[in-house]
Design an enzyme around this catalytic site. Structure first.
Site, mmCIF file in Angstrom:
data_model
loop_
_atom_site.group_PDB
_atom_site.id
_atom_site.type_symbol
_atom_site.label_atom_id
_atom_site.label_comp_id
_atom_site.label_asym_id
_atom_site.label_seq_id
_atom_site.Cartn_x
_atom_site.Cartn_y
_atom_site.Cartn_z
ATOM 1 N N GLY A 16 0.822 -1.208 0.000
ATOM 2 C CA GLY A 16 0.000 0.000 0.000
ATOM 3 C C GLY A 16 0.850 1.249 0.000
ATOM 4 C CB ALA A 17 4.334 1.666 -0.723
ATOM 5 N NE ARG A 19 -3.040 7.450 -3.711
ATOM 6 C CZ ARG A 19 -3.244 6.419 -4.528
ATOM 7 N NH1 ARG A 19 -3.619 5.240 -4.032
ATOM 8 N NH2 ARG A 19 -3.070 6.537 -5.822
ATOM 9 C CB SER A 145 -6.325 1.617 13.231
ATOM 10 O OG SER A 145 -7.170 2.732 13.435
ATOM 11 C CE1 TYR A 157 -8.948 0.495 8.460
ATOM 12 C CE2 TYR A 157 -9.282 1.502 10.611
ATOM 13 C CZ TYR A 157 -8.518 1.341 9.463
ATOM 14 O OH TYR A 157 -7.336 2.021 9.324
ATOM 15 C CB ALA A 160 -9.497 -5.910 9.892
ATOM 16 C CE LYS A 161 -5.928 -1.018 9.996
ATOM 17 N NZ LYS A 161 -4.696 -1.271 9.202
#
Length: 256
Positions: A16-17, A19, A145, A157, A160-161
């Protein structure tokens, strides 16, 4: 006791690099002397990150893969090894959001988020660990997160985190004997394309949102991708050799 030493010039993969936090992390790791595989769904989107690294005298290359696809993951990790050197640093940053309240959340909303974050981290870590164990040194940093603590409208989310935190601690136990450390970084509100897009979907002015969030953060500002990248880089360094299995909240104040 055998002292474990960092390879002279480690190769890192950052998922995911293209941005945001991923790009900032790739740039920081390259500045620290690593060769960096800049990985995203579309390699063309990684050109800016690679150009920035190379302009500063670093070494990087763009790669594309769907981190939820086991065959693509295995192939891209081998390509990285062939082109840049055996990858012994992995930053599992790839992520998506599909926010909704539980009664509105679809099966696809759930599966997409859990697959990218959890399955993606699992597949990438499994592929890279063979290089780590062969070399006898490695660093894995997973992006969690503050939402792992619970956040309205983010059941997928948050799950998952939170799952990534358990994954992190387990890998730290399994891979420690091979000279590897595994940690997680849990950012608070950080200004990225993803948070801007989430605000837009919710019909919220992003500047107003940033101001509101800053007023709730102890240091009275929101996070920047570089804030997170600096912490990731520390955990990927030899200075953090005795830090493993930890979740570090980078949120400008107490996380809860």
């Amino acid at each position: 006791m055998t002292e474990v030493r960092t390879p002279a010039a480690p190769t890192a993969i950052v998922t995911g690099a293209a941005r945001g936090i991923g790009a900032a992390t790739a740039i920081k790791l390259a500045a620290d002397g690593m060769a960096v595989a800049v990985l995203d769904l579309d390699a063309d989107n990684c050109a800016s990150t690679v150009d920035t690294i190379e302009a500063a005298g670093g070494r990087a290359a763009a790669f594309d893969a769907d981190v939820t696809d086991a065959e693509q993951v295995d192939k891209v990790v081998q390509r990285v090894a062939d082109e840049l050197g055996a990858p012994t640093v992995l930053v599992n940053n790839a992520g998506v959001t599909r926010d909704n309240l539980l009664f509105k959340m679809t099966d696809d909303d759930w599966d997409t988020v859990v697959n990218v974050h959890l399955r993606g981290a699992f597949l990438m870590s499994r592929a890279v660990q063979s290089h780590i164990t062969t070399v006898g040194w490695g660093r894995i940093v997973n992006l969690s997160s503050t939402s792992a603590l619970g956040n309205r409208g983010q059941a997928n989310y948050a799950a998952a985190k939170a799952g990534l935190q358990g994954f992190t601690k387990t890998l730290a136990i399994e891979l420690g004997r091979f000279g590897a450390t595994v940690n997680a970084v849990a950012p608070g509100f950080t200004v990225t394309d993803m948070t801007a897009a989430a605000a837009a979907r919710a019909g919220v002015d992003f500047d107003e949102l940033k101001s509101t969030m800053a007023s709730q953060i102890a240091v009275r500002r929101v996070g920047k991708p570089e804030d997170i990248a600096n912490v990731i880089a520390f955990l990927a360094s030899e200075d953090a050799a005795f830090v493993s299995g930890q979740v570090l909240y980078v949120s400008g104040g107490p996380a809860a």
